[in-house]
Design an enzyme around this catalytic site. Structure first.
Site, PDB file in Angstrom:
ATOM      1  CE  LYS A 197      31.417  39.481  11.789  1.00  0.00           C
ATOM      2  NZ  LYS A 197      31.111  38.065  11.614  1.00  0.00           N
TER       3      LYS A 197
ATOM      4  CE  LYS B 269      29.944  31.433  17.814  1.00  0.00           C
ATOM      5  NZ  LYS B 269      29.660  31.894  16.440  1.00  0.00           N
TER       6      LYS B 269
ATOM      7  CE  LYS C  91      26.056  39.529  15.922  1.00  0.00           C
ATOM      8  NZ  LYS C  91      26.076  38.190  15.482  1.00  0.00           N
TER       9      LYS C  91
HETATM   10  N1  AQP Z   1      23.094  37.804  19.645  1.00  0.00           N
HETATM   11  C1  AQP Z   1      22.400  36.906  18.950  1.00  0.00           C
HETATM   12  N2  AQP Z   1      21.076  36.731  19.197  1.00  0.00           N
HETATM   13  C2  AQP Z   1      20.343  35.803  18.529  1.00  0.00           C
HETATM   14  N3  AQP Z   1      20.897  34.992  17.591  1.00  0.00           N
HETATM   15  C3  AQP Z   1      22.204  35.121  17.324  1.00  0.00           C
HETATM   16  N4  AQP Z   1      23.034  34.489  16.476  1.00  0.00           N
HETATM   17  C4  AQP Z   1      24.276  35.004  16.588  1.00  0.00           C
HETATM   18  N5  AQP Z   1      24.305  35.971  17.503  1.00  0.00           N
HETATM   19  C5  AQP Z   1      23.027  36.073  17.979  1.00  0.00           C
HETATM   20  C6  AQP Z   1      22.602  33.401  15.605  1.00  0.00           C
HETATM   21  O1  AQP Z   1      23.391  32.254  15.911  1.00  0.00           O
HETATM   22  C7  AQP Z   1      23.576  31.480  14.720  1.00  0.00           C
HETATM   23  C8  AQP Z   1      25.038  31.175  14.529  1.00  0.00           C
HETATM   24  O2  AQP Z   1      25.709  32.397  14.418  1.00  0.00           O
HETATM   25  P1  AQP Z   1      27.190  32.536  13.928  1.00  0.00           P
HETATM   26  O3  AQP Z   1      28.022  31.435  14.392  1.00  0.00           O
HETATM   27  O4  AQP Z   1      27.188  32.840  12.481  1.00  0.00           O
HETATM   28  O5  AQP Z   1      27.579  33.742  14.768  1.00  0.00           O
HETATM   29  P2  AQP Z   1      27.793  35.223  14.262  1.00  0.00           P
HETATM   30  O6  AQP Z   1      26.628  35.661  13.443  1.00  0.00           O
HETATM   31  O7  AQP Z   1      29.097  35.336  13.636  1.00  0.00           O
HETATM   32  O8  AQP Z   1      27.737  36.014  15.580  1.00  0.00           O
HETATM   33  P3  AQP Z   1      28.562  35.738  16.843  1.00  0.00           P
HETATM   34  O9  AQP Z   1      28.187  34.458  17.458  1.00  0.00           O
HETATM   35  O10 AQP Z   1      28.347  36.913  17.653  1.00  0.00           O
HETATM   36  O11 AQP Z   1      30.068  35.610  16.367  1.00  0.00           O
HETATM   37  P4  AQP Z   1      31.095  36.781  16.013  1.00  0.00           P
HETATM   38  O12 AQP Z   1      31.151  37.699  17.162  1.00  0.00           O
HETATM   39  O13 AQP Z   1      32.376  36.007  15.807  1.00  0.00           O
HETATM   40  O14 AQP Z   1      30.635  37.447  14.735  1.00  0.00           O
HETATM   41  C9  AQP Z   1      23.014  32.321  13.567  1.00  0.00           C
HETATM   42  O15 AQP Z   1      21.735  31.817  13.241  1.00  0.00           O
HETATM   43  C10 AQP Z   1      22.903  33.702  14.145  1.00  0.00           C
HETATM   44  O16 AQP Z   1      21.841  34.442  13.566  1.00  0.00           O
END
Ligand code: AQP
Length: 322
Positions: A109, A193, A190
């Site tokens: 990031k 969002k 992966k």
């Molecule tokens: N692709 C994924 N597959 C399985 N589990 C996932 N998690 C996130 N992406 C995947 C799990 O969802 C929970 C909440 O995650 P988060 O809100 O911390 O999301 P993140 O890790 O920041 O990833 P995102 O949703 O893709 O957001 P961005 O793109 O903004 O970084 C966690 O338990 C995570 O492991």
């Protein structure tokens, strides 16, 4: 069983969040389980205040719609429990700069933006505090959080060795399938969002037609054999993992039932639509009642504060604070 986990209100919840984490939370909820919308974590990247506010309520409503029940567990918004930021400071004075710069998510990031925030480096410590405040034995998270959970364990062990036994050492729990759901268009990345291509992520609130379209257009390969093999068939293996997670089979067992990609994709779309439609319908009702959401958050923050406050005071006192 004491459980803690959280989700950032950084956008609409996607199928990865739902299958990798939230579905496990619903299955594991009990009076000793704590789940939170980690709004403080969302401040590590650029986000408009009004957007953060709206998405925090959206995320709370999504968790309720997915099946979390405030009568069975504690559901709260992280910033409404100030012990999280207080604990974070104590733990920043236990964690080392070197171990934080080694975090893969920080490297990824921070590499994407100039002048990234200090919080992007230190938020794994905030996350450690989230977990340790509640003496969580288990932390159900997706595979991408594995490294942060290891860091939490290291910080907790170091603290206990230095200041006495204050923290429970937590264990991460991943689902047997779909612990890392990949982008449908770029299966090497992966599902996310914020970073996905328009067709790459299935969102919790997608209409059935959108889900069908995204799965039909999901990238596979040209060899035509339905086989679970991440090495040579990442796109197809991703679809098989999603399918297996929903039906409770193994990905290889799902693969055996199909000869053609088209049939697999049609049945998978139907399974995802059947899984998400009731969630979307409940969401619409819940999101239309902001007073009820605020009341659920306030009650959750009260319950969480009692538990978190006790552990914070023990940690602060062990470190010598009066
Ligand atoms: N692709 C994924 N597959 C399985 N589990 C996932 N998690 C996130 N992406 C995947 C799990 O969802 C929970 C909440 O995650 P988060 O809100 O911390 O999301 P993140 O890790 O920041 O990833 P995102 O949703 O893709 O957001 P961005 O793109 O903004 O970084 C966690 O338990 C995570 O492991």
């Amino acid at each position: 069983m004491r459980i803690l986990s959280g989700i950032q209100p950084s956008g609409t919840m996607h199928l990865g969040n739902y299958l990798g984490a939230v579905r496990q939370w619903v299955a594991a909820q009990n009076p000793e389980a704590f789940f939170c919308v980690v709004d403080l974590h969302a401040l590590t990247l650029e986000i408009e205040p009004s957007q953060l506010r709206t998405q925090t309520w959206d995320t709370l409503a999504s968790l309720l719609a997915a099946g979390l029940d405030p009568a069975q567990c504690t559901l709260f918004i992280q910033s409404q429990v100030p012990f999280h930021t207080q604990m974070s400071w104590l733990l920043e004075c236990v964690a080392s700069y070197g171990e934080l710069t080694r975090m893969t998510q920080f490297k990824e990031k921070s590499g994407r933006q100039e002048g990234y925030r200090v919080g992007l480096l230190t938020y794994p410590v905030l996350m450690a505090g989230d977990i340790l405040l509640y003496s969580a034995q288990q932390v159900p998270v997706g595979d991408d959080q594995r490294q942060h959970l290891e860091l939490t364990r290291d910080i907790a062990e170091r603290f206990n060795n230095r200041y006495g036994e204050v923290f429970t050492i937590p264990v991460g729990v991943q689902p047997p399938a779909a612990a890392r759901v990949m982008d449908l268009q770029e299966p090497s990345r992966k599902m996310s969002k914020s970073l996905s291509s328009p067709l790459g992520s299935i969102f919790l609130l997608d209409e059935p037609s959108a889900i069908e379209k995204k799965i039909k257009k999901a990238v596979t390969d040209t060899d035509g054999e339905v086989r679970y093999d991440w090495e040579t068939k990442p796109g197809l293996s991703n679809l098989l993992e999603i399918f297996a997670c929903i039906t409770g089979e193994t990905p290889a067992a799902v693969a055996e039932r199909y000869e053609r990609y088209g049939d697999l994709k049609s049945d998978l779309a139907a399974a995802v639509i059947a899984e998400l439609t009731p969630v979307r319908e409940r969401y619409d009702v819940l999101r239309a009642d902001p007073a009820q959401l605020a009341s659920i958050a306030a009650q959750g923050a009260d319950k969480a504060s009692q538990v978190a406050g006790e552990r914070y005071r023990l940690a602060a006192s062990a470190m010598g604070l009066i």
